[in-house]
Design a protein around this motif. Sequence first.
Motif, PDB file in Angstrom:
ATOM      1  N   THR A 138     -10.204 101.522 -16.735  1.00 37.12           N
ATOM      2  CA  THR A 138     -11.581 101.208 -17.113  1.00 37.12           C
ATOM      3  C   THR A 138     -12.226 100.355 -16.029  1.00 37.12           C
ATOM      4  O   THR A 138     -11.538  99.804 -15.160  1.00 37.12           O
ATOM      5  N   ASP A 139     -13.527 100.210 -16.102  1.00 36.25           N
ATOM      6  CA  ASP A 139     -14.222  99.349 -15.139  1.00 36.25           C
ATOM      7  C   ASP A 139     -13.667  97.928 -15.185  1.00 36.25           C
ATOM      8  O   ASP A 139     -13.448  97.309 -14.137  1.00 36.25           O
ATOM      9  N   ALA A 140     -13.429  97.404 -16.383  1.00 34.95           N
ATOM     10  CA  ALA A 140     -12.905  96.043 -16.521  1.00 34.95           C
ATOM     11  C   ALA A 140     -11.502  95.924 -15.916  1.00 34.95           C
ATOM     12  O   ALA A 140     -11.188  94.933 -15.251  1.00 34.95           O
ATOM     13  N   GLU A 141     -10.661  96.937 -16.124  1.00 34.94           N
ATOM     14  CA  GLU A 141      -9.317  96.923 -15.548  1.00 34.94           C
ATOM     15  C   GLU A 141      -9.378  96.977 -14.027  1.00 34.94           C
ATOM     16  O   GLU A 141      -8.640  96.267 -13.337  1.00 34.94           O
ATOM     17  N   MET A 142     -10.261  97.804 -13.497  1.00 36.66           N
ATOM     18  CA  MET A 142     -10.380  97.903 -12.047  1.00 36.66           C
ATOM     19  C   MET A 142     -10.925  96.612 -11.448  1.00 36.66           C
ATOM     20  O   MET A 142     -10.503  96.196 -10.369  1.00 36.66           O
ATOM     21  N   ASP A 143     -11.849  95.965 -12.142  1.00 39.75           N
ATOM     22  CA  ASP A 143     -12.349  94.663 -11.677  1.00 39.75           C
ATOM     23  C   ASP A 143     -11.212  93.656 -11.599  1.00 39.75           C
ATOM     24  O   ASP A 143     -11.126  92.870 -10.651  1.00 39.75           O
ATOM     25  N   LYS A 144     -10.322  93.674 -12.589  1.00 35.79           N
ATOM     26  CA  LYS A 144      -9.174  92.759 -12.606  1.00 35.79           C
ATOM     27  C   LYS A 144      -8.229  93.042 -11.437  1.00 35.79           C
ATOM     28  O   LYS A 144      -7.778  92.120 -10.756  1.00 35.79           O
ATOM     29  N   VAL A 145      -7.955  94.313 -11.189  1.00 41.01           N
ATOM     30  CA  VAL A 145      -7.085  94.702 -10.072  1.00 41.01           C
ATOM     31  C   VAL A 145      -7.702  94.254  -8.753  1.00 41.01           C
ATOM     32  O   VAL A 145      -7.036  93.640  -7.911  1.00 41.01           O
ATOM     33  N   LEU A 146      -8.967  94.563  -8.557  1.00 37.49           N
ATOM     34  CA  LEU A 146      -9.625  94.224  -7.290  1.00 37.49           C
ATOM     35  C   LEU A 146      -9.726  92.719  -7.090  1.00 37.49           C
ATOM     36  O   LEU A 146      -9.541  92.236  -5.957  1.00 37.49           O
ATOM     37  N   ALA A 147      -9.961  91.963  -8.150  1.00 38.78           N
ATOM     38  CA  ALA A 147     -10.012  90.487  -8.028  1.00 38.78           C
ATOM     39  C   ALA A 147      -8.641  89.957  -7.611  1.00 38.78           C
ATOM     40  O   ALA A 147      -8.545  89.074  -6.751  1.00 38.78           O
ATOM     41  N   ALA A 148      -7.585  90.476  -8.197  1.00 33.49           N
ATOM     42  CA  ALA A 148      -6.235  90.039  -7.841  1.00 33.49           C
ATOM     43  C   ALA A 148      -5.912  90.410  -6.398  1.00 33.49           C
ATOM     44  O   ALA A 148      -5.340  89.610  -5.648  1.00 33.49           O
ATOM     45  N   LEU A 149      -6.259  91.627  -5.992  1.00 30.69           N
ATOM     46  CA  LEU A 149      -5.992  92.049  -4.621  1.00 30.69           C
ATOM     47  C   LEU A 149      -6.763  91.214  -3.618  1.00 30.69           C
ATOM     48  O   LEU A 149      -6.244  90.891  -2.542  1.00 30.69           O
ATOM     49  N   GLU A 150      -7.982  90.856  -3.966  1.00 26.67           N
ATOM     50  CA  GLU A 150      -8.773  90.016  -3.068  1.00 26.67           C
ATOM     51  C   GLU A 150      -8.080  88.677  -2.813  1.00 26.67           C
ATOM     52  O   GLU A 150      -8.032  88.195  -1.686  1.00 26.67           O
ATOM     53  N   VAL A 151      -7.519  88.096  -3.857  1.00 29.66           N
ATOM     54  CA  VAL A 151      -6.765  86.835  -3.713  1.00 29.66           C
ATOM     55  C   VAL A 151      -5.525  87.042  -2.861  1.00 29.66           C
ATOM     56  O   VAL A 151      -5.218  86.227  -1.979  1.00 29.66           O
ATOM     57  N   LEU A 152      -4.809  88.127  -3.101  1.00 29.16           N
ATOM     58  CA  LEU A 152      -3.551  88.370  -2.392  1.00 29.16           C
ATOM     59  C   LEU A 152      -3.733  88.657  -0.906  1.00 29.16           C
ATOM     60  O   LEU A 152      -2.856  88.336  -0.109  1.00 29.16           O
ATOM     61  N   VAL A 153      -4.836  89.271  -0.533  1.00 34.10           N
ATOM     62  CA  VAL A 153      -5.019  89.600   0.893  1.00 34.10           C
ATOM     63  C   VAL A 153      -5.747  88.497   1.654  1.00 34.10           C
ATOM     64  O   VAL A 153      -5.845  88.567   2.880  1.00 34.10           O
ATOM     65  N   SER A 154      -6.248  87.495   0.957  1.00 35.25           N
ATOM     66  CA  SER A 154      -6.986  86.424   1.665  1.00 35.25           C
ATOM     67  C   SER A 154      -6.055  85.356   2.188  1.00 35.25           C
ATOM     68  O   SER A 154      -4.917  85.295   1.963  1.00 35.25           O
TER      69      SER A 154
END
Length: 77
Positions: free
Chosen positions: A61-77
């Motif tokens: 879902t959009d909400a699930e994808m937002d959660k994935v992308l937020a986590a990935l943003e933290v992990l790659v920064s």
Amino acid sequence: AARLRQLGFDVVGPSRANFVMCRPPGGEAAAMCAELAARGIYVRHFDAPRLADMLRISIGTDAEMDKVLAALEVLVS
């Protein structure tokens, strides 16, 4: 796929299914898979020679994808 590319992922081809195959920055797919699992986000990592540096991310879902992308943003920064 576009947002993953912005985060530095190499997205393999256009997806014709409900998932994308991508290579995280630095190719540390196994470690990233474990970090995501620790956050309650489950993606696939295959320990096979041609896929060891890749993640398979299913589209939710959009909400699930937002959660994935937020986590990935933290992990790659």
